[in-house]
Design a protein around this motif. Structure first.
Motif, short mmCIF file in Angstrom:
data_model
loop_
_atom_site.label_atom_id
_atom_site.label_comp_id
_atom_site.label_asym_id
_atom_site.label_seq_id
_atom_site.Cartn_x
_atom_site.Cartn_y
_atom_site.Cartn_z
N PHE A 137 1.01 -4.27 -2.31
CA PHE A 137 1.66 -3.01 -2.65
C PHE A 137 2.97 -3.26 -3.39
O PHE A 137 3.23 -2.69 -4.44
N SER A 144 2.51 -4.39 -6.92
CA SER A 144 2.22 -3.37 -7.93
C SER A 144 3.53 -2.74 -8.43
O SER A 144 3.65 -2.42 -9.61
N PHE A 145 4.50 -2.57 -7.55
CA PHE A 145 5.77 -1.99 -7.99
C PHE A 145 6.55 -2.94 -8.89
O PHE A 145 7.23 -2.52 -9.81
N PHE A 196 5.16 -4.98 -10.90
CA PHE A 196 4.50 -4.83 -12.20
C PHE A 196 5.04 -3.61 -12.93
O PHE A 196 5.36 -3.66 -14.12
N VAL A 197 5.12 -2.49 -12.22
CA VAL A 197 5.59 -1.25 -12.84
C VAL A 197 7.00 -1.45 -13.41
O VAL A 197 7.30 -1.05 -14.53
N VAL A 213 -3.04 0.39 -4.97
CA VAL A 213 -2.40 -0.40 -6.03
C VAL A 213 -2.86 0.10 -7.39
O VAL A 213 -2.05 0.30 -8.30
N LEU A 269 -0.59 1.67 -10.49
CA LEU A 269 -0.67 1.21 -11.88
C LEU A 269 -1.06 2.36 -12.80
O LEU A 269 -0.55 2.49 -13.92
#
Lengths: 121, 424
Positions: free
Chosen positions: A81, A84-85, A87-88, B57, B61
């Motif tokens: 989790f 993913s943040f 990545f954002v 997830v 995204l």
């Protein structure tokens, strides 16, 4: 399983959260919402977005950690989790870098003559 | 043999190495909630949860693309975003934030109920969460229909006219949005009555909370109507003034016809008067201005330009320039179109720029609303299963997974709300 010494393996794995903790979280989230609405009536200049985002992130962490039980979850789930943040964050930052770099690339044209724009920096 | 849905079962599971391949589907020596390919309920729960996290997830995204678009367009045209966000009603957004947070709380409480086998309370919690969801959509219906009526639409359809902000006629958008909910509510009402008359106890138990859930949509609509009408005056004049101010900043000195129609509105009128006063201030001698103001270099250039036809235009340009350098807001009280060559394309572009903001607004809030609808779907499924008392302390996975989904929908709104509604 430590809390359930007598239980069979694989049973009784539920960890119900105490109700006061849930209610308290809701209360804090509501107060933070009031705070974020209230701050909009003051002018903090360019700090505005930062303040708003910090408050929103505190709220998101509260929701994630307590409502979504992330604080008691398996590390791998947390890793996915949070990943993913990350990545954002990278995604938006990288795009904004490009956007800022190219925003002033316009070449003004007056009377069919290209006016040399002063070089940036 | 020993199959109890709620509790600890079956000696077969006491051996960890117990193979499942050796018994068929008829041979149910395990609790009915435990799938054949899992050894223990905990393993089943953890697998499901990992799957749910991975789905979440992908959701993060998915939304990140839209947040990125928001970031880019806001970085390009911050003034358009600030101006346009004035059209969004902060009160409606704040109320919806509160409603969503409360629904998150009841959802988390619901997971606790499932774990503690409080079946009645779990049903109540799921029904409350569902009611909050429909209330959110009710408020959203008011928000959307109001904006469509004004012509605040995505790029390409954007038709807002500041000189005629409340166009008469046009379709009743609110009725269109409410129509499906009216149909569903009527259907649930019929179901409720029929199941009561036929004595179908389980169906009646399902229809009861769902009836409340449906009615909550109209509570949301009512709440939205009250807040929208209450906040109308300040909110809209604000919006108009800001759009006009954006015009001014862009050097839109021409007479758009909007300035005049707005002059009766409080704040705006003040601005206009102020700038009019500014305009009649006597200009200092031209020479002095050349020496003192670097902006005048631009005027000099304009004057020497072939497109500049005469002294009148030059004077108008100087006047506009001095107004600007004096800190006054450039308003459309003087006819000095020629002074600002750049103003024409800026004006042509403005509605489409506002349209970009509203494209992003509808895209983000719309997809969020679709997520709410999907959430309503799975919550209704949970509600029915909860009335059937399917969940117990070893099998509460579905409640937990739907809860996680619901919380992430909440989390996205936590970011959407300040970014859309609170910027200045």
């Amino acid at each position: 399983m430590s809390a359930h010494e007598n239980a069979q393996e694989g049973y009784d794995f539920a960890h119900p959260l105490p109700l006061p903790l849930l209610a308290g979280t809701f209360l804090v989230l509501t107060l933070l919402t009031v705070l974020t609405v209230a701050q909009a009536s003051f002018n903090f200049g360019s700090l505005d977005v930062l303040i708003v985002m910090v408050i929103a992130t505190i709220k998101a962490v509260l929701v994630g950690a307590i409502f979504m039980h992330l604080a008691w979850d398996k590390p791998f789930n947390i890793l996915c989790f949070i990943g993913s943040f990350v990545f954002v964050g990278l995604f938006i930052m990288a795009t904004l870098f490009d956007s800022r770099q190219t925003a002033k690339d316009d070449i003004p044209v007056l009377d069919d003559a290209v006016v040399a724009a002063p070089a940036e920096m | 043999m020993a199959t109890t849905d709620a509790g600890l079962v079956s000696d077969a599971h006491e051996q960890p190495g117990h193979g499942h391949s050796d018994h068929g589907h008829g041979d149910h020596d395990h609790p009915s909630y435990l799938a054949h390919h899992f050894d223990t309920p905990e393993q089943q729960f953890d697998s499901g949860k990992l799957g749910m996290w991975l789905f979440l997830v992908t959701e993060v995204l998915f939304f990140s693309g839209m947040f990125c678009a928001y970031a880019i367009f806001r970085a390009w045209r911050p003034e358009v975003f600030e101006g346009c966000s004035q059209f969004l009603n902060t009160k409606l957004g704040a109320i919806n934030t509160g409603v969503l947070l409360f629904s998150s709380f009841t959802m988390a409480w619901g997971v606790r109920c499932a774990q503690k086998e409080q079946h009645k309370l779990l049903t109540a919690m799921l029904a409350t969460t569902l009611s909050c969801a429909t209330m959110f959509l009710g408020v959203k219906a008011i928000e959307y229909s109001h904006k469509w009526h004004l012509g605040l639409l995505p790029a390409g359809l954007f038709s807002y006219d500041p000189s005629n902000p409340h166009p008469v006629g046009g379709p009743n958008y609110l009725a269109y949005i409410c129509a499906p909910f009216v149909v569903i509510t009527a259907a649930v009402a019929v179901w409720l009555v029929v199941s009561f008359l036929r004595g179908a106890k389980f169906q009646f138990e399902c229809a009861k909370p769902l009836m409340v859930v449906c009615l909550c949509f109209f509570v949301g609509v009512g709440l939205g109507t009250i807040l929208e009408s209450g906040g109308d005056e300040g909110h809209h004049e604000d919006g108009h003034a800001v759009v006009a101010a954006v015009d001014g900043e862009h050097g839109a000195a021409a007479d758009h016809g909007e300035g005049h129609s707005h002059e009766k509105e409080g704040e705006h009128a003040e601005h206009a008067e102020a700038s009019e006063a500014e305009a009649v201030v006597e200009l200092p001698p031209a020479g002095a201005m050349v020496n003192q103001s670097t902006d005048l270099a631009v005027i000099e250039r304009l004057a020497s330009d072939a497109t500049n036809t005469g002294l009148q235009d030059e004077l108008a340009a100087r006047r506009a320039q001095s107004q600007r350098s004096g800190g006054g807001i450039l308003y459309d009280v003087t006819d000095d179109t020629a002074a600002t060559i750049a103003s024409a394309p800026e004006d042509v572009l403005r509605p489409s720029r506002a349209g970009v903001f509203f494209s992003i607004y509808y895209c983000m809030t719309g997809i969020h609303a679709i997520h709410i609808l999907a959430g309503i779907g799975v919550l209704v499924w949970l509600l029915v299963r909860s009335i059937r008392q399917d969940f117990n302390r070893n099998y509460f996975g579905p409640v937990d997974y739907v809860g996680l989904y619901w919380h992430i929908v909440d989390m996205i709104w936590i970011y959407l709300f300040p970014l859309m509604y609170l910027i200045r």
